[in-house]
Design an enzyme around this catalytic site. Structure first.
Site, PDB file in Angstrom:
ATOM      1  N   ARG A 560      41.384  44.235  31.541  1.00  0.00           N
ATOM      2  CA  ARG A 560      41.151  45.006  30.319  1.00  0.00           C
ATOM      3  C   ARG A 560      42.456  45.615  29.820  1.00  0.00           C
ATOM      4  O   ARG A 560      43.282  46.059  30.596  1.00  0.00           O
ATOM      5  CB  ARG A 560      40.155  46.139  30.600  1.00  0.00           C
ATOM      6  CG  ARG A 560      38.809  45.703  31.114  1.00  0.00           C
ATOM      7  CD  ARG A 560      37.928  45.021  30.121  1.00  0.00           C
ATOM      8  NE  ARG A 560      37.694  45.777  28.921  1.00  0.00           N
ATOM      9  CZ  ARG A 560      36.763  45.456  28.012  1.00  0.00           C
ATOM     10  NH1 ARG A 560      35.996  44.383  28.176  1.00  0.00           N
ATOM     11  NH2 ARG A 560      36.606  46.178  26.940  1.00  0.00           N
ATOM     12  N   VAL A 561      42.584  45.640  28.511  1.00  0.00           N
ATOM     13  CA  VAL A 561      43.758  46.295  27.937  1.00  0.00           C
ATOM     14  C   VAL A 561      43.359  47.641  27.333  1.00  0.00           C
ATOM     15  O   VAL A 561      44.178  48.350  26.785  1.00  0.00           O
ATOM     16  CB  VAL A 561      44.435  45.418  26.865  1.00  0.00           C
ATOM     17  CG1 VAL A 561      45.018  44.164  27.504  1.00  0.00           C
ATOM     18  CG2 VAL A 561      43.461  45.047  25.756  1.00  0.00           C
ATOM     19  N   ASP A 562      42.064  47.971  27.414  1.00  0.00           N
ATOM     20  CA  ASP A 562      41.616  49.261  26.874  1.00  0.00           C
ATOM     21  C   ASP A 562      41.304  50.206  28.038  1.00  0.00           C
ATOM     22  O   ASP A 562      41.642  49.930  29.176  1.00  0.00           O
ATOM     23  CB  ASP A 562      40.384  49.072  25.977  1.00  0.00           C
ATOM     24  CG  ASP A 562      39.264  48.320  26.685  1.00  0.00           C
ATOM     25  OD1 ASP A 562      39.355  48.099  27.913  1.00  0.00           O
ATOM     26  OD2 ASP A 562      38.286  47.956  26.009  1.00  0.00           O
ATOM     27  N   ASP A 563      40.648  51.312  27.749  1.00  0.00           N
ATOM     28  CA  ASP A 563      40.381  52.281  28.810  1.00  0.00           C
ATOM     29  C   ASP A 563      39.055  52.008  29.506  1.00  0.00           C
ATOM     30  O   ASP A 563      38.258  52.906  29.731  1.00  0.00           O
ATOM     31  CB  ASP A 563      40.427  53.702  28.245  1.00  0.00           C
ATOM     32  CG  ASP A 563      41.845  54.062  27.839  1.00  0.00           C
ATOM     33  OD1 ASP A 563      42.774  53.655  28.557  1.00  0.00           O
ATOM     34  OD2 ASP A 563      42.017  54.707  26.794  1.00  0.00           O
ATOM     35  N   VAL A 564      38.824  50.762  29.813  1.00  0.00           N
ATOM     36  CA  VAL A 564      37.644  50.405  30.584  1.00  0.00           C
ATOM     37  C   VAL A 564      38.133  49.987  31.967  1.00  0.00           C
ATOM     38  O   VAL A 564      39.114  49.255  32.096  1.00  0.00           O
ATOM     39  CB  VAL A 564      36.873  49.241  29.920  1.00  0.00           C
ATOM     40  CG1 VAL A 564      35.779  48.715  30.831  1.00  0.00           C
ATOM     41  CG2 VAL A 564      36.277  49.697  28.593  1.00  0.00           C
TER      42      VAL A 564
END
Ligand code: WTA
Length: 692
Positions: A560-564
């Site tokens: 993941r590149v997001d805050d997941v």
């Protein structure tokens, strides 16, 4: 070896008309493959010969058609399903570009069908009535059951009749909180039969999470069981539901009926807490209903289910899947990615509380008339050989699991694997997170005796089915690569500006154009759907994952590149964990990041700032973790709480997670530039407290 040469030759002689589809051009580069011999694992000739897609050439031909003529490709496949009425002239309609108006995806609109009918009645009519649909293996070895297609149909109809009787109608939501009993897929199918929308909540979620989902979708009924045994632990599910129902009624959503299955092996009726005017025993009512139930015919675009999933911000999102496209897509991906044949015995270890259990325990296998194993227990109970014991017992041919399970079993002696024959296995599968090459090799060499291709399937709750996946037998594999896109999927890699990059590259994984299994909206929040998935890179669906493509065109997912955070293949939003932590009266602020974890893939690492004057203590640490367990579920509990007198913030107050990630993984020489922080000294303070 001759085998090797045959593949490379066939790749090299592919027609060069692959045009401007970048990954296809890459496959055509046969010589590049030859140089990477050591990293390539070839399917045997025998396997390829019998496979649905026996060669790169065949894939190329089918893939090209699926991209150049999606309507023709998918309507040919859809025609083999039962439709009460055929879809409109237009097979699909889409707008994936926010600049051109609302995001909209429709497949087979106007087509009238029912997925439960296609899973059960169609197969019974085709003569599969006496074929086993589900082999159920209980938590305790030796406890098992089966259901044939006709028996499953009867059970589904009885429940469907009951649901209709208590007033559940087409479009109504039904919340399901069940462990892996056959009653779980039975419930999903009964809902589908009457056009009700199931919302399955994984039975590891806490009362608060369950309440949140109940409040969001306001179901007519909640379906659960009194308790379940997992390994040596008994979990009282009904108590959790009771607590959730008290909480949801405080938010104005009260539930009239809580249908409860008595799971006798875990807990007796008599010891279950009961609310007479609301609770109903499944076994008291369901067997009294007729075993036939007319189907509610629905439009292809009528909703089939909701499934909540975590995002980088805010509360969980209700992903909405509709009927027709999802049906065609899950069935087709199942068939090709596992090279499914009618003689296969298939086992997917996922729980129906997640998307994998929806698409590849329930719908995909049944739509193909497959026999599937459902396992109630834990993979290492009573010992780490349990999975292979089950494989031998049912002669499983296709085994689909998660890298975290592979890694956890890898830590135990190989003897637990070797003790069993595993001869029946012919295809292995992996899902949930990137599979590291060493786990891949252990799975391939030891479990599969170096003869079973591994389908490393990349996909998401949102995509409904496989997006990037090997097709076993079609081409050589590289350990750790999900290989190439499935038919109809235009996977592209874009840079930060949203510009597509070609050839050998890495960037953000996006999808151009819709596919039948795509989610259509977020329940009650179409705007969030557009903002989260379609606005970051206009013109594309943005997956949230990073990906690189090597010189041979193979795709490598990088996470993941997001805050997941992806813990044991479960998606957890950092914001959700942070909000659970700060709800503790002594917590002033919290920042959560993912860190590498040997078994879970990622672990949860929490930086916590306490209220002024509160001292650190072990008890407080436990209290904070308990808050997360209570508000989300045990699987989201932080592995580490790191006391933080302050958090590294920019002058505008934004937390610099990049720095926190480096501290969490102890890469202290890679902290980078800290001069832009409002107070650079917090970094040293944090480092000093790392082992407190
Ligand atoms: C990750 C699960 C690499 C990815 C089906 C994705 C994977 C998220 C793979 C979706 C894979 C899933 N290789 N990464 N084979 N499969 N992922 O919604 O980060 O629970 O975005 O769906 O899991 O998780 P979800």
């Amino acid at each position: 070896t001759t085998n090797h040469l045959r593949h490379v030759e066939s790749m090299a002689t592919m027609p060069s008309g692959a045009g401007n589809i970048p990954h296809l051009n890459a496959i055509v580069l046969g010589e590049a493959l030859a140089c990477e011999e050591n990293d390539l694992i070839f399917p045997s000739d025998d396997f390829s010969r019998q496979a649905h897609v026996p060669s790169p050439l065949k894939y190329l031909e089918m893939y090209k058609r699926s991209i150049e003529d999606p309507a023709g490709f998918w309507s040919d496949i859809a025609s083999s399903f039962y439709w009460k009425q055929k879809w409109d002239q237009q097979v699909y309609l889409e707008n994936l570009d926010v600049r051109k108006g609302d995001i909209r995806i429709e497949w087979f609109k106007g087509g009238i069908t029912n997925i439960c009918y296609n899973c059960l009645d169609s197969n019974v009519e085709a003569g599969l009535g006496d074929k086993i649909a589900f082999y159920w293996e209980g938590n305790e070895p030796g406890v098992d059951a089966t259901l044939t297609y006709i028996q499953l149909l009867h059970n589904v109809c009885q429940l469907a009749n009951y649901l209709k009787d208590i007033g559940v109608k087409k479009g109504d939501a039904v919340v399901v909180y069940l462990p892996m009993l056959m009653e779980l897929p039975i419930t999903m199918l009964a809902c589908a039969r009457i056009g009700a929308v199931h919302s399955v909540v994984f039975a590891g979620f806490s009362a608060e999470s369950l309440a949140q989902r109940i409040v969001d979708c306001k179901p007519k009924v909640v379906i659960t069981c009194n308790a379940v045994k997992r390994g040596s632990k008994v979990i009282h599910l009904k108590d959790i539901v009771d607590a959730a129902l008290i909480e949801s009624s405080q938010s104005g959503v009260s539930i009239d009926v809580c249908l409860t299955y008595e799971n006798q092996l875990a807990m007796k009726k008599e010891s279950t807490k009961w609310k007479e005017e609301r609770d109903v025993w499944w076994q008291d009512v369901i067997p009294k209903y007729p075993t036939t139930c007319a189907v509610e015919w629905v439009d292809a675009e009528d909703p089939l289910f909701l499934l909540y999933t975590s995002g980088s911000t805010g509360k969980p999102k209700g992903v909405v899947h509709t009927t027709g496209g999802y049906m065609v897509y899950t069935a087709t991906t199942f068939k090709y990615a596992f090279d499914y044949k009618p003689s296969d015995i298939y086992w997917c270890t996922a729980d129906c509380g997640w998307i994998t259990g929806h698409s590849y325990v329930t719908y995909g296998p049944l739509l193909n008339g497959a026999s599937a194993v459902i396992f109630e227990g834990a993979p290492n109970y009573p010992n780490p050989g349990r999975c292979w014991d089950i494989v031998d017992k049912y002669q499983v041919t296709i085994f689909y699991t998660a890298p975290t399970l592979v890694r956890s079993l890898m830590r135990d002696s190989d003897e637990y694997v070797m003790r069993y024959s595993r001869k029946s296995l012919r295809v292995l599968g992996s899902v949930g997170e990137p599979i590291n090459p060493s786990a891949w090799r252990w799975f391939f060499n030891l479990v599969g005796d170096s003869k079973c291709p591994i389908s490393d399937t990349w996909w998401q709750t949102e995509t409904g089915g496989f997006m990037i996946t090997p097709l076993p037998g079609a081409w050589p594999q590289k350990p750790g690569s999900a290989t190439f896109p499935f038919f109809g999927v235009q996977a592209v890699i874009v840079d930060e500006k949203g510009v597509e990059i070609e050839g050998e590259c890495s960037g953000y994984l996006c999808i151009k154009s819709s596919w039948p299994g795509a989610f259509r909206t977020l329940y009650g929040d179409h705007e969030r759907y557009e903002t989260t998935y379609f606005k970051p890179f206009p013109g594309y669906y943005f997956s949230g994952d990073g990906c690189s493509r090597d010189k041979d065109g193979y795709h490598w997912l990088t996470g993941r590149v997001d805050d997941v955070i992806n813990v044991s293949g479960h998606r957890i939003g950092t914001a959700e964990v942070e909000s659970a932590l700060v709800s503790h009266p002594q917590c002033a602020e919290a920042a959560v990041v993912g860190v590498e974890h040997e078994v879970k893939g990622q672990g949860i690492y929490a930086f916590v700032t306490l209220v002024e004057g509160v001292p650190y203590s072990e008890e407080l640490r436990k209290g904070l973790i308990l808050n997360v367990r209570k508000q989300i579920g045990a699987f989201a509990a932080p592995d580490k709480v790191h006391w933080a007198p302050g958090l590294p913030k920019t002058r505008s107050g934004k937390i610099m997670r990049r720095i926190l990630r480096k501290i969490a993984s102890r890469q202290l020489d890679e902290l980078g530039d800290t001069s832009t922080l409002a107070d650079p000294s917090v970094v040293d303070q944090l480092i000093a407290l790392a082992d407190v």
